[in-house]
Design a protein around this motif. Sequence first.
Motif, PDB file in Angstrom:
ATOM      1  N   LEU A 146       8.794  16.773  -9.850  1.00 59.05           N
ATOM      2  CA  LEU A 146       9.002  17.609 -11.027  1.00 59.05           C
ATOM      3  C   LEU A 146       9.262  16.766 -12.280  1.00 59.05           C
ATOM      4  N   ARG A 147       8.886  15.504 -12.222  1.00 55.29           N
ATOM      5  CA  ARG A 147       9.179  14.607 -13.327  1.00 55.29           C
ATOM      6  C   ARG A 147       7.954  13.786 -13.685  1.00 55.29           C
ATOM      7  N   PRO A 148       7.542  13.791 -14.950  1.00 58.12           N
ATOM      8  CA  PRO A 148       6.385  12.981 -15.342  1.00 58.12           C
ATOM      9  C   PRO A 148       6.730  11.497 -15.360  1.00 58.12           C
ATOM     10  N   ALA A 149       5.714  10.662 -15.370  1.00 58.24           N
ATOM     11  CA  ALA A 149       5.927   9.216 -15.487  1.00 58.24           C
ATOM     12  C   ALA A 149       6.534   8.919 -16.861  1.00 58.24           C
ATOM     13  N   ARG A 150       7.513   8.039 -16.877  1.00 63.06           N
ATOM     14  CA  ARG A 150       8.195   7.712 -18.115  1.00 63.06           C
ATOM     15  C   ARG A 150       8.349   6.205 -18.263  1.00 63.06           C
ATOM     16  N   THR A 151       8.644   5.766 -19.482  1.00 61.66           N
ATOM     17  CA  THR A 151       8.858   4.348 -19.772  1.00 61.66           C
ATOM     18  C   THR A 151      10.283   4.146 -20.276  1.00 61.66           C
ATOM     19  N   LEU A 152      11.000   3.253 -19.630  1.00 58.83           N
ATOM     20  CA  LEU A 152      12.353   2.899 -20.049  1.00 58.83           C
ATOM     21  C   LEU A 152      12.286   1.608 -20.857  1.00 58.83           C
ATOM     22  N   GLN A 153      12.668   1.686 -22.123  1.00 63.33           N
ATOM     23  CA  GLN A 153      12.715   0.499 -22.979  1.00 63.33           C
ATOM     24  C   GLN A 153      14.108  -0.118 -22.855  1.00 63.33           C
ATOM     25  N   ALA A 154      14.242  -1.043 -21.913  1.00 64.43           N
ATOM     26  CA  ALA A 154      15.551  -1.622 -21.623  1.00 64.43           C
ATOM     27  C   ALA A 154      16.002  -2.598 -22.699  1.00 64.43           C
ATOM     28  N   VAL A 155      15.069  -3.346 -23.275  1.00 61.45           N
ATOM     29  CA  VAL A 155      15.372  -4.320 -24.327  1.00 61.45           C
ATOM     30  C   VAL A 155      14.348  -4.131 -25.433  1.00 61.45           C
ATOM     31  N   GLY A 190      24.219  -0.512 -19.078  1.00 55.74           N
ATOM     32  CA  GLY A 190      23.019   0.151 -19.579  1.00 55.74           C
ATOM     33  C   GLY A 190      22.568  -0.342 -20.927  1.00 55.74           C
ATOM     34  N   SER A 191      23.268  -1.346 -21.484  1.00 59.29           N
ATOM     35  CA  SER A 191      22.887  -1.852 -22.804  1.00 59.29           C
ATOM     36  C   SER A 191      21.695  -2.803 -22.747  1.00 59.29           C
ATOM     37  N   GLY A 192      21.393  -3.346 -21.565  1.00 62.53           N
ATOM     38  CA  GLY A 192      20.246  -4.241 -21.429  1.00 62.53           C
ATOM     39  C   GLY A 192      20.597  -5.705 -21.319  1.00 62.53           C
ATOM     40  N   LYS A 193      21.886  -6.031 -21.280  1.00 63.68           N
ATOM     41  CA  LYS A 193      22.277  -7.443 -21.279  1.00 63.68           C
ATOM     42  C   LYS A 193      21.858  -8.160 -20.004  1.00 63.68           C
ATOM     43  N   HIS A 216      36.814 -16.125 -25.388  1.00 61.65           N
ATOM     44  CA  HIS A 216      37.479 -17.349 -24.938  1.00 61.65           C
ATOM     45  C   HIS A 216      36.498 -18.451 -24.539  1.00 61.65           C
ATOM     46  N   ILE A 217      35.258 -18.088 -24.216  1.00 58.79           N
ATOM     47  CA  ILE A 217      34.315 -19.100 -23.729  1.00 58.79           C
ATOM     48  C   ILE A 217      33.142 -19.317 -24.662  1.00 58.79           C
ATOM     49  N   SER A 218      32.868 -18.358 -25.559  1.00 61.24           N
ATOM     50  CA  SER A 218      31.632 -18.386 -26.351  1.00 61.24           C
ATOM     51  C   SER A 218      31.801 -19.079 -27.697  1.00 61.24           C
ATOM     52  N   HIS A 219      30.705 -19.687 -28.143  1.00 65.10           N
ATOM     53  CA  HIS A 219      30.637 -20.207 -29.505  1.00 65.10           C
ATOM     54  C   HIS A 219      30.066 -19.140 -30.443  1.00 65.10           C
ATOM     55  N   ARG A 220      29.087 -18.382 -29.932  1.00 69.02           N
ATOM     56  CA  ARG A 220      28.517 -17.267 -30.664  1.00 69.02           C
ATOM     57  C   ARG A 220      28.476 -16.044 -29.752  1.00 69.02           C
ATOM     58  N   ILE A 221      28.518 -14.862 -30.371  1.00 67.77           N
ATOM     59  CA  ILE A 221      28.528 -13.612 -29.616  1.00 67.77           C
ATOM     60  C   ILE A 221      27.461 -12.677 -30.171  1.00 67.77           C
ATOM     61  N   GLY A 222      26.745 -12.012 -29.267  1.00 70.83           N
ATOM     62  CA  GLY A 222      25.819 -10.958 -29.640  1.00 70.83           C
ATOM     63  C   GLY A 222      26.265  -9.663 -28.974  1.00 70.83           C
ATOM     64  N   VAL A 223      26.279  -8.570 -29.733  1.00 73.26           N
ATOM     65  CA  VAL A 223      26.715  -7.275 -29.215  1.00 73.26           C
ATOM     66  C   VAL A 223      25.486  -6.378 -29.066  1.00 73.26           C
ATOM     67  N   LEU A 224      25.256  -5.889 -27.853  1.00 72.63           N
ATOM     68  CA  LEU A 224      24.080  -5.079 -27.539  1.00 72.63           C
ATOM     69  C   LEU A 224      24.452  -3.611 -27.405  1.00 72.63           C
ATOM     70  N   TYR A 225      23.568  -2.750 -27.925  1.00 69.56           N
ATOM     71  CA  TYR A 225      23.722  -1.310 -27.723  1.00 69.56           C
ATOM     72  C   TYR A 225      22.349  -0.710 -27.484  1.00 69.56           C
ATOM     73  N   LEU A 226      22.154  -0.125 -26.315  1.00 69.65           N
ATOM     74  CA  LEU A 226      20.886   0.498 -25.932  1.00 69.65           C
ATOM     75  C   LEU A 226      19.689  -0.413 -26.220  1.00 69.65           C
ATOM     76  N   GLY A 227      19.822  -1.673 -25.800  1.00 63.29           N
ATOM     77  CA  GLY A 227      18.699  -2.605 -25.872  1.00 63.29           C
ATOM     78  C   GLY A 227      18.517  -3.326 -27.181  1.00 63.29           C
ATOM     79  N   ARG A 228      19.362  -3.061 -28.189  1.00 64.29           N
ATOM     80  CA  ARG A 228      19.232  -3.722 -29.486  1.00 64.29           C
ATOM     81  C   ARG A 228      20.521  -4.474 -29.835  1.00 64.29           C
ATOM     82  N   SER A 230      21.126   8.614 -23.108  1.00 66.83           N
ATOM     83  CA  SER A 230      20.240   8.092 -22.079  1.00 66.83           C
ATOM     84  C   SER A 230      19.308   7.032 -22.670  1.00 66.83           C
ATOM     85  N   PRO A 231      19.184   5.868 -22.018  1.00 62.66           N
ATOM     86  CA  PRO A 231      18.230   4.857 -22.502  1.00 62.66           C
ATOM     87  C   PRO A 231      16.789   5.360 -22.474  1.00 62.66           C
TER      88      PRO A 231
END
Length: 343
Positions: free
Chosen positions: A22-31, A51-54, A220-232, A283-284
């Motif tokens: 009952l579900r069509p084929a879909r594409t999940l854009q993880a990143v 679920g953010s894609g990290k 505590h361990i990183s020199h730089r940090i990136g924050v991800l939300y829903l693949g971005r 939902s992603p």
Amino acid sequence: MSTPLLQVRDLAVEFRLKRGLLRPARTLQAVRGVSFDIERGQTYGLVGESGSGKTTIGRAILRLVPSSGGSIVFDGQDIGAFGRHTPLAYRRDVQVVFQDPMSSVNPRQSVGTTLAQAIARHRPMDADERRREVRRLVDSVGLASYYTERYPHELSGGQRQRVAIARALAVRPRLIVCDEPVSALDVSTQAQVINLLVDLQREFGLSYLFIAHNLDVVRHISHRIGVLYLGRLVEQGGAEAVHGAPSHPYTRMLMASTLVADPKVQAQRSRERRGQVRSELPSPLAPPTGCAFHTRCAWAAENCRTVMPLLQAAPQAGVQGACHRLREVAAPRAGAPLEGATA
């Protein structure tokens, strides 16, 4: 100025979900269009909710999942040019430490056998020299030599994670992808493993991609940090700048959701959490239009619902944020409540 060891540019990863009854084929854009660099001998922390894609980004760098767009360049070479088969040299240079080491080791092999097999695969040497190398490895991660005779089920969680780190070091890598390496450990053991990773980085000149959901731990361990939300990427910059004065509302939400021992800081975070919009993670498979965070953002304006914000310079030096109201939201200090947030 030397070029970064790893350069990720506009990386995209998609997964085709099969059609159901009952579900069509879909594409999940993880990143979706992620770019960052990892300098030689430094750590880039990647933070976000489940679920953010990290983890998908880490797996794409390891070539465990194919990328559908963009490029990943390691030491000047585009790894997309490898084709279907990954060279052994790249497998040696880029290693991984998983969240659950028990699931990535053979329970029927002793610690010494596990490490010896990794050495034999990538660094051929005679049996006596290999035994000495195994002992050096367990010593380098803070374990006694008799642990080489033990099996995974005889070790604590922290000891198993040290074995996983030793196995990654066995092949003398240049980059290690640490995928939630301390999230399953208690607080005291987390600190020990993080300090171990920092010491090993100084000793061997390692670079890390450190993936986690806790911004306090990553700082505590990183020199730089990136924050991800829903693949971005919604914010990135120097670790102290991002942690000390987060510019994006999502980064501030992550900060407010983390418990700390300091009562004053915890009280500030509790006040900010009360001022945030209560909403579930979208939902992603069907992310919101415009800024994907607008459904959970107390600062959302009309253009946030229709126009996708791009990374731009934030008030803090060296920090970028993807927010239409970046300068209004930018916090003067860590844990400060959002002025104007809806109660």
